[in-house]
Design an enzyme around this catalytic site. Structure first.
Site, PDB file in Angstrom:
ATOM      1  N   HIS A 159      36.367  27.332   9.252  1.00 26.41           N
ATOM      2  CA  HIS A 159      37.041  28.575   9.545  1.00 26.41           C
ATOM      3  C   HIS A 159      36.778  29.844   8.714  1.00 26.41           C
ATOM      4  CE1 HIS A 159      39.285  25.833  12.391  1.00 26.41           C
ATOM      5  NE2 HIS A 159      39.409  24.932  11.224  1.00 26.41           N
ATOM      6  N   SER A 280      20.233  53.179   2.496  1.00 26.36           N
ATOM      7  CA  SER A 280      20.942  54.118   3.390  1.00 26.36           C
ATOM      8  C   SER A 280      20.322  55.613   3.026  1.00 26.36           C
ATOM      9  CB  SER A 280      22.454  54.038   3.399  1.00 26.36           C
ATOM     10  OG  SER A 280      22.775  55.273   3.748  1.00 26.36           O
ATOM     11  N   LYS A 286      23.647  52.151  -1.567  1.00 27.73           N
ATOM     12  CA  LYS A 286      23.328  50.949  -0.658  1.00 27.73           C
ATOM     13  C   LYS A 286      22.242  50.279  -0.617  1.00 27.73           C
ATOM     14  CE  LYS A 286      25.811  50.594   3.018  1.00 27.73           C
ATOM     15  NZ  LYS A 286      26.702  49.551   3.519  1.00 27.73           N
ATOM     16  N   GLU A 293      19.607  40.693   8.929  1.00 25.80           N
ATOM     17  CA  GLU A 293      20.388  41.302  10.300  1.00 25.80           C
ATOM     18  C   GLU A 293      19.440  41.452  11.288  1.00 25.80           C
ATOM     19  OE1 GLU A 293      22.271  44.854   9.293  1.00 25.80           O
ATOM     20  OE2 GLU A 293      22.563  44.207   7.222  1.00 25.80           O
TER      21      GLU A 293
END
Ligand code: ARG
Length: 466
Positions: A159, A280, A286, A293
């Site tokens: 979980h 970024s 970043k 992804e």
């Protein structure tokens, strides 16, 4: 504007409509099958020669021309035109240009229906073999990282809550096992791909005394399709491959999701190398794990192709229908997407850096050894359910005091359990807990080391042969 339609027949009174020509043509995408189409034609013509269906000299002339075409294709010197309609017509036109009118004898005892199915199967067989290697390379990257981290303790989750301590090697080996099954699935599917449809012609076979077994032997097909109608009508081998590819993608996406989580600041378990990150345009600090992804995102695209192929097949009466032409773009894109994802992931996994201290710290924080404590009580003859309750009480107390279970070993736990502080401390020792889990497939470092060694050997063998 209208164009010629001379490759069909004199039956047509009207030339094809320009829009229909574009709509109908598969050459803009099936030109990718050029080398397979030529390979198939060489085997077919050779067989026609052996069976004396076409004359020996004609056979030699055609094979000579086809071999020249094969060389040009290998050198990337292949052009097509829309009026070719598809790869089969395109190759035939080029062969006529090269060797003359005799090239028109090549299409004896076959149809584009059995030809296209043969081409795709050959292409797909190669693709599966390539992807099994890519899967092996990616697994080897996982094994290499795992071998570095057989002692690196991390929290195991259920979980996404800290559950029990394990090692990074154990976790990475789990992903490796999934990819092993994916490889088995691909190889299993390969058996159904590797059957020869050529000879089925349009659907009912041919009255010429062909020898399909000779063609199968030359092209390396394991066996002949059992029914000529099925041979030209079936695309389930393509559906099956894309379904397997989608499953591999979904499996990769799970690892990617973890890589994204692990490289987030709250976790900080791992860093994806600069070479697999992007920045970024607005936030200078970043470093985003884009490779992970993108793979995660692309899994949806391949799953979409499964649906496309299923619905393409649904409701088609036997045998061949033009619907089947829609198989190629889905198949090509699914395969290309999977290949690129596997290659990128191999590099990303191989270059990842793990923060062993951060992983260890989280394993310590999350009461990950609570089960160990309950097991200790069971060894002292407490029923597991009662032990579970007792430890739950202790965790509640630790939470209240904002301390670890270890810090309850002096007063609270001895009183609660009747055990000594040193016994309790030993049970809460993460290293000991892991070392004790030495059943096959569990994280004990020595056992895991052996498992990884076996896996490495297996993968290196796969990459060596063929
Ligand atoms: N381009 C066709 C396909 O991809 C080749 C077979 C065409 N057969 C036909 N009867 N029109 O399926």
């Amino acid at each position: 504007m209208v164009s010629d339609n001379k490759h069909w027949s004199a039956r047509f009174a009207e030339p094809i409509d320009e829009l229909m020509m574009r709509f109908n043509a598969s050459i803009p995408f099936d030109h990718r099958l050029a080398r397979y189409d030529v390979q198939v034609s060489i085997a077919h013509v050779r067989m026609l020669g052996t069976q004396q269906i076409i004359a020996r000299q004609v056979c030699d002339k055609l094979i000579g021309g086809l071999e020249q075409l094969a060389q040009k294709i290998a050198a990337d010197d292949f052009s097509w035109q829309l009026s070719d309609e598809d790869i089969h017509t395109s190759i035939e036109r080029k062969l006529i240009e090269l060797v003359g009118e005799d090239a028109k004898r090549m299409h004896t005892a076959r149809s584009r229906n059995d030809q296209i199915s043969t081409d795709i199967r050959l292409w797909l067989r190669d693709m599966i073999d390539l992807q099994c290697k890519l899967l092996a390379r990616m697994q080897l990257a996982l094994v290499t990282q795992a071998e570095r981290h057989v002692d690196s303790i991390m929290p195991g989750f259920t979980h996404l809550q800290v559950a029990q301590p394990t090692t990074l090697a154990h976790h990475l080996h789990a992903h490796c096992c999934v990819l092993t099954r994916d490889t088995e699935r691909l190889n299993d599917c390969r058996g159904r791909v590797n059957q020869l449809p050529l000879g089925a012609a349009a659907l009912a076979g041919t009255g010429f005394a062909i020898n399909p077994q000779q063609v199968a032997d030359e092209l390396g097909f394991e066996r002949l399709c059992a029914n000529t109608m099925d041979a030209v009508a079936a695309r389930d081998f393509a559906v099956e491959y894309v379904a397997v590819a989608a499953l591999v993608m979904v499996n990769l996406s799970r690892l990617c999701e973890e890589i994204v989580i692990w490289s987030s600041q709250p976790f900080a378990f791992a860093q994806v190398a600069d070479s697999y990150c992007t920045g970024s345009s607005i936030m200078p600090q970043k470093r985003n794990p884009d490779a992970a992804e993108l793979v995660r995102g692309k899994s949806g695209r391949v799953a979409g192709h499964v649906v496309a192929l299923l619905l393409m097949t649904k409701g088609q009466p036997l045998a061949y229908n033009k619907d089947n032409q829609e198989d190629k773009e889905a198949l090509f894109d699914a395969a290309d997407t999977l290949s690129s994802c596997l290659q990128v992931m191999e590099g990303m996994v191989a270059t990842m850096k793990f923060d062993v201290a951060a992983m260890r710290q989280m394993a310590d924080q999350g009461y990950a050894c609570a089960t160990e404590l309950a097991d200790l009580l069971v060894r002292h003859d407490v029923a597991f359910r009662d032990a579970h309750e007792m430890v739950a009480k202790a965790v509640k107390e630790a939470e209240l005091r904002v301390v670890s279970l270890n810090e309850l070993c002096e007063d609270y736990l001895p009183e609660l359990t009747g055990l000594t502080a040193s016994e309790l401390r030993r049970a809460l020792d993460v290293e000991q807990a892991i070392a004790a889990r030495n059943m096959p497939g569990a994280p004990a470092p020595e056992a895991m080391q052996k498992l990884l060694g076996k896996k490495r050997e297996e993968l290196e063998n796969t990459l060596r042969d063929k």
